[in-house]
Structures are given as structure tokens and as C-alpha cells.
Design an enzyme around this catalytic site. Structure first.
Site, PDB file in Angstrom:
ATOM      1  N   LYS A  10       0.954  -1.185  -0.095  1.00  0.00           N
ATOM      2  CA  LYS A  10      -0.076   0.114  -0.139  1.00  0.00           C
ATOM      3  C   LYS A  10       0.596   1.214  -0.051  1.00  0.00           C
ATOM      4  O   LYS A  10       2.020   1.201   0.274  1.00  0.00           O
ATOM      5  CB  LYS A  10      -0.943  -0.079   1.256  1.00  0.00           C
ATOM      6  CG  LYS A  10      -0.219   0.193   2.522  1.00  0.00           C
ATOM      7  CD  LYS A  10       0.110   1.559   2.906  1.00  0.00           C
ATOM      8  CE  LYS A  10       1.061   1.596   4.358  1.00  0.00           C
ATOM      9  NZ  LYS A  10       1.588   2.629   4.750  1.00  0.00           N
ATOM     10  N   ASP A 136      -2.105  -1.540  10.285  1.00  0.00           N
ATOM     11  CA  ASP A 136      -2.341  -1.457   8.919  1.00  0.00           C
ATOM     12  C   ASP A 136      -3.147  -2.883   8.546  1.00  0.00           C
ATOM     13  O   ASP A 136      -3.446  -2.985   7.231  1.00  0.00           O
ATOM     14  CB  ASP A 136      -0.972  -1.433   8.285  1.00  0.00           C
ATOM     15  CG  ASP A 136      -0.648   0.112   8.061  1.00  0.00           C
ATOM     16  OD1 ASP A 136      -1.509   0.869   8.371  1.00  0.00           O
ATOM     17  OD2 ASP A 136       0.621   0.284   8.014  1.00  0.00           O
TER      18      ASP A 136
END
Length: 289
Positions: A10, A136
């Protein structure tokens, strides 16, 4: 039985820190999106009650420090699974780079073992479990593009940004996330406009996205590691449409719309930085199908 699972990296298009919480974590508001740089995991069911981590990358721990190991252990304990698993991790995402490589490996392990062990959990339930492993991991369970709040575990999905190239450059250094947050002085930094970023993403405004990228941690990491700032300057000089550090660093990414410019920036950075990648925004949400 074996299962292959992909674990995409990401980037943060916008990252703001709102304050420190009583639990020691920081309250964040950020926009994350997946890119098509990915690790690949092979999960092999074992008859013995153990967890095994295998990787050719010497920087990947093979014990409880590994988030994929923690994900398997969590599922075994929560659901009283007596079988074991061997997890082979083929690393493509740089380690400790601000790209959520470890978190994505954990998320892929949760999704894969849900199938391998027939646990029947929904993707929302997997994301909730992911929050117990790391901030995350919840986002990485879903993928796509989302606003993350709380300590990063509260996820609200938004539209996918317009497709473009993402050039990544990682210097040969490690950055301690704890040190970056420890050195952050919230009254002395420029805070990005996360809400405006949501608006320009939802309206498909590529130029607006490029004009609005921001990361409150950038100046802190730049002060600790000036070479990260130099990479950002070089990427701008080579002509990227927008340049930003991802997470707490040290990876810097540039958004580029045109193929010819992408090649020019990629080749220019290869002479300046050891690890350089040219990938695409992914933007696809994971499913359990």
C-alpha cells in the site's frame, strides 16, 4: 492441501496524525490505496500442530516477530485449530519500507487460512482480527482504497483513484516508525487536507490528487534521514506529477500518468537509488470468493 495468496503493498496518498491516545498509539486519519507490487504466500496445511515460516529473504523473521506467524497463531488460538501450517513467503515488497509488507503478509495469511481451515469467517471478521495484529492489517485484509482512522484500524472504503503509474524508490536504510512518531511535534508540522483528498478521489480528479498529496511524517523522517528528502527532490526533478513519502518511510513514491515519463523517471532513479519499482495503482478490494 496448498493455497497461493497474494499480498499487495500500500501507499498513503494522505497521512495526518491528530494526537496521541491514552493507549500509547497515535490517532491518525489517512488514505491508503493498494498497488500491484505484491508478496506471494504459499500456505501448506500440516498434520502437526505447528507454524513454520520459510523465506529466501534473510530479513524475514521465521518466528513470532513475523506478522504472518502472528496471524496464523491468532486463528489457531481463537478457533482451537489443531492443524498446522507452513507459510512460504516470496518477498517482493521491500522490508521495513513504509509499504505495509509485513501487514499485508498477515492479512493474506488470515484470508488464506480462513479458506484452508474452513473457518467460514466474513471479510469484516477477518479485518477485526487483523486489528489485533497491527494497525495496517485491517486495511490490508480489504485492499482497495480507504480512509483509515483510529489507530488505522477503522476503515471506510472510497472510490479507486484514476489509474496511473507509481514509481517507488527505497534507499538502503531502515526507519524506526516508533522513532519517527516519537520525534513528531504536531504543532510544528504542516497537516495535509485529508477531506479534500477524499473529494478529489471520489470525483476522479487526477490533477487534484497530485495537488493534495501530503504526509505529516515527512519532515520528521527527512530530518532524521536527509537521503530520503534527496530522493524526493530527484523524483520531482525527473518530472513526476506528485511525489510523497509513504508511511513513516523511507520509501518515496511518485505518481506519473504518461508511459514515456515513467520510463525516464525510472531510469533516472536507477542510477541514484538501489531499489526502484514501476507499478500501477491496484485499487481492487479483496473478496472471499
Amino acid at each position: 492441501m496448498k493455497l497461493l495468496v497474494k499480498a499487495p503493498a500500500k501507499i498513503n496518498l494522505s497521512l495526518d496524525v491528530l494526537g496521541k491516545r491514552q493507549d500509547g498509539y497515535h490517532e491518525v486519519k489517512m488514505i491508503m490505496t493498494t498497488i500491484d507490487l505484491a508478496d506471494r504466500l504459499e500456505l501448506t496445511e500440516l498434520a502437526e500442530d505447528r507454524i513454520e515460516i520459510l523465506s529466501h529473504n534473510r530479513y524475514v523473521p521465521d518466528d513470532q516477530r513475523n506478522l504472518a506467524y502472528q496471524a496464523a497463531k491468532l486463528l489457531k488460538e481463537k478457533f482451537n485449530v489443531k492443524k498446522g501450517v507452513s507459510i512460504t513467503i516470496e518477498k517482493t515488497i521491500p522490508v521495513a519500507a513504509g509499504l505495509a509488507g509485513g501487514s499485508s503478509d498477515a492479512a493474506a495469511t488470515l484470508r488464506g487460512l480462513n479458506k484452508l481451515w474452513n473457518l467460514g469467517l466474513t471479510i469484516d471478521e477477518l479485518a477485526e482480527l487483523g486489528a489485533e495484529i497491527g494497525s495496517d492489517v485491517s486495511f490490508c485484509v480489504y485492499g482497495g482504497t480507504a480512509i483509515a482512522t483510529g489507530r488505522g484500524e477503522k476503515i471506510e472504503h472510497i472510490k479507486t483513484p484514476p489509474s496511473c503509474w507509481v514509481i517507488l524508490a527505497k534507499p538502503h536504510i531502515g526507519v524506526s516508525t516508533a522513532d519517527v512518531y516519537g520525534n513528531l511535534k504536531l504543532n510544528r508540522v504542516t497537516h495535509p487536507n485529508v477531506d479534500k483528498m477524499v473529494d478529489v478521489i471520489n470525483s476522479g480528479d487526477y490533477k487534484g490528487i497530485c495537488d493534495t498529496v501530503g504526509n505529516v511524517l515527512e519532515d520528521v523522517t527527512f530530518g532524521m534521514h536527509p537521503e530520503v528528502a534527496r530522493i524526493k527532490s530527484q523524483m520531482k526533478r525527473f518530472g513526476a506529477d506528485a511525489v510523497l513519502m509513504s508511511g513513516s518511510g523511507p520509501t518515496v513514491f511518485g505518481l506519473v500518468h504518461h508511459d514515456s515519463r515513467m520510463h525516464r523517471i525510472y531510469n533516472g532513479l536507477k542510477g541514484f537509488c538501489e531499489q526502484v519499482y514501476a507499478v500501477r495503482l491496484l485499487g481492487e478490494r479483496e473478496t472471499l470468493e
